[in-house]
Design an enzyme around this catalytic site. Structure first.
Site, PDB file in Angstrom:
ATOM      1  CB  SER A  91       4.216  -5.410  18.449  1.00  0.00           C
ATOM      2  OG  SER A  91       3.463  -5.521  17.316  1.00  0.00           O
ATOM      3  CB  THR A 193       2.414 -11.052  19.595  1.00  0.00           C
ATOM      4  OG1 THR A 193       2.672 -10.091  20.597  1.00  0.00           O
ATOM      5  CG2 THR A 193       3.109 -12.355  19.922  1.00  0.00           C
ATOM      6  CB  THR A 211       5.748 -10.200  21.542  1.00  0.00           C
ATOM      7  OG1 THR A 211       5.058  -8.959  21.422  1.00  0.00           O
ATOM      8  CG2 THR A 211       5.933 -10.487  23.023  1.00  0.00           C
ATOM      9  NE  ARG A 221       2.820  -6.524  29.788  1.00  0.00           N
ATOM     10  CZ  ARG A 221       2.516  -7.152  28.665  1.00  0.00           C
ATOM     11  NH1 ARG A 221       3.427  -7.368  27.745  1.00  0.00           N
ATOM     12  NH2 ARG A 221       1.287  -7.583  28.453  1.00  0.00           N
ATOM     13  CB  VAL A 222       7.341 -10.453  31.669  1.00  0.00           C
ATOM     14  CG1 VAL A 222       7.239 -11.766  30.905  1.00  0.00           C
ATOM     15  CG2 VAL A 222       8.813 -10.046  31.827  1.00  0.00           C
ATOM     16  N   GLY A 223       4.873 -10.118  29.406  1.00  0.00           N
ATOM     17  CA  GLY A 223       3.530 -10.550  29.016  1.00  0.00           C
ATOM     18  C   GLY A 223       3.395 -12.055  28.970  1.00  0.00           C
ATOM     19  CG  ASP A 224       0.463 -13.501  26.275  1.00  0.00           C
ATOM     20  OD1 ASP A 224       0.833 -12.318  26.105  1.00  0.00           O
ATOM     21  OD2 ASP A 224      -0.046 -14.181  25.371  1.00  0.00           O
ATOM     22  CB  THR A 244      -1.946 -12.459  19.320  1.00  0.00           C
ATOM     23  OG1 THR A 244      -1.487 -11.124  19.128  1.00  0.00           O
ATOM     24  CG2 THR A 244      -3.288 -12.615  18.625  1.00  0.00           C
ATOM     25  N   GLY A 245      -2.614 -10.623  21.806  1.00  0.00           N
ATOM     26  CA  GLY A 245      -3.505  -9.691  22.476  1.00  0.00           C
ATOM     27  C   GLY A 245      -2.975  -9.306  23.840  1.00  0.00           C
ATOM     28  N   GLY A 247      -1.678  -9.582  27.100  1.00  0.00           N
ATOM     29  CA  GLY A 247      -1.078 -10.723  27.773  1.00  0.00           C
ATOM     30  C   GLY A 247      -1.596 -10.954  29.183  1.00  0.00           C
TER      31      GLY A 247
HETATM   32  C1  SD4 Z   1       1.839  -9.151  25.279  1.00  0.00           C
HETATM   33  N1  SD4 Z   1       0.553 -10.765  24.081  1.00  0.00           N
HETATM   34  O1  SD4 Z   1       2.989  -8.825  25.539  1.00  0.00           O
HETATM   35  C2  SD4 Z   1       1.551  -9.749  23.938  1.00  0.00           C
HETATM   36  C3  SD4 Z   1       1.178  -8.661  22.989  1.00  0.00           C
HETATM   37  C4  SD4 Z   1       0.546  -9.159  21.730  1.00  0.00           C
HETATM   38  O2  SD4 Z   1      -0.170  -8.893  19.642  1.00  0.00           O
HETATM   39  O3  SD4 Z   1       0.153 -10.265  21.581  1.00  0.00           O
HETATM   40  N2  SD4 Z   1       0.407  -8.396  20.741  1.00  0.00           N
HETATM   41  O4  SD4 Z   1       0.903  -8.981  26.056  1.00  0.00           O
END
Ligand code: SD4
Length: 330
Positions: A91, A193, A211, A221-224, A244-245, A247
């Protein structure tokens, strides 16, 4: 969390990349921390927190940077860059799982003690998005570059284009296409991440987050992780936080900013992280949703919290490192 066998394999691979004795990393896992924070004073002993098992190698590189006179920013950028190069990490960077169209797209950001920030999102073909994020911060008047624009900028800065889709990733994607079901699984490969926050030997803070985002996400798609305030926030007067997690949950609550603001109001890093995950669990169903926060203040205190069990992080104080299981709501 990774199965132990996978962790040991990765630790050995990372040790080879770093050129260190692999047993040192494994010993580091259980080494007790001896440096005590000084109450009321800025800590200047070198303090690093990084998400998941691979935080061990990030911190090892971060400490190496600090020993050579590097800043907290050098530590977090080069520490996380090591993980970006690890093809076994599914990831982050090279080997990161692709989106549903089979393309690896990367998100990253950095923030320094002066409150400057830089990021890239939806970036393709570049092994070290975290270094590109640093260049955005240092060499442009902007904070965030996306997609082809980010790629063009990276190439103009001398970064080389490369293929980030490894054979393993391609096979996993082909397999996924049989069912094409999209359902993030807590703590399993799509949640690894690397977020890293650090305080250097001069007491300055910095952070980085990088990440490939959620495996098999929608294209675009874009995360946090590249969003300042969501995946990362640093305020040198107060502290730093990374996430992490999932987003989407972090972005809806602007989690890292929230944690730092709570610390500004007097919460400890642990209390602030707890409130931030409780905020999520009060607002949305969390049965299938993992988020973990990791925070430090300026005095050498650290804290973490996740919604579900299984989130862990590496903490280093000076040359001593331990791998810690974060407390969880469930
Ligand atoms: C996301 N927060 O793109 C990231 C993924 C992640 O551990 O943290 N994975 O949503």
């Amino acid at each position: 969390m990774l199965p132990r066998r996978t962790f040991l394999r990765r630790a050995a691979a990372m040790a080879a990349i770093l050129g260190v004795d692999p047993t040192r990393l494994l010993r580091a896992k259980t080494a007790p921390l001896s440096a005590a924070p000084m109450k009321g004073e800025r800590f200047k002993g070198g303090h690093m927190l990084a998400t998941w098992n691979h935080g061990l190698v990030s911190n090892a590189e971060g400490w190496r940077q600090m020993q050579q006179g590097g800043s907290a920013l050098d530590a977090v950028v080069e520490g996380t860059a090591v993980v970006e190069s690890d093809p076994t990490g599914t990831s982050v960077g090279l080997g990161g799982r692709p989106d549903r169209s089979g393309r690896v797209t990367l998100d990253a950001c950095v923030m320094n003690a002066e409150g400057h920030a830089g990021g890239v999102c939806f970036l393709e073909d570049i092994e070290h998005p975290v270094r590109v994020a640093r260049a955005v911060m240092e060499d442009t008047p902007h904070v965030l570059l996306a997609g082809d624009g980010a790629r063009d900028f990276a190439l103009a800065k001398g970064f080389e284009a490369c293929n980030l889709l490894t054979e393993d990733s391609r096979k996993a994607w082909e397999e996924w296409r049989q069912s094409a079901q999209y359902h993030p699984i807590i703590n399993v490969e799509n949640h690894d991440t690397i977020g890293m926050i650090a305080q250097d030997l001069d007491g300055r803070l910095a952070g980085a987050c990088t990440t490939s985002g959620l495996a098999y996400k929608l294209r675009g798609r874009v995360g946090d992780s590249p969003i300042i305030g969501a995946g990362l926030f640093v305020d040198d007067e107060v502290g730093a936080c990374t996430a992490t997690g999932l987003g989407e949950a972090v972005m809806k609550t602007l989690g890292s900013f929230l944690v730092v603001e709570l610390m500004r109001q007097g919460a400890s890093p642990a209390e602030a992280c707890l409130e931030a995950v409780e905020r999520i669990s009060r607002k949305m169903p969390v049965d299938d949703l993992q988020v973990g926060y990791l925070a430090m203040d300026t005095q050498g205190n650290a804290g973490a919290q996740s919604i579900h069990g299984g989130f862990n992080y590496a903490r280093s104080v000076g040359d001593q490192t331990e791998l810690i299981d974060a407390p969880s709501l469930r």
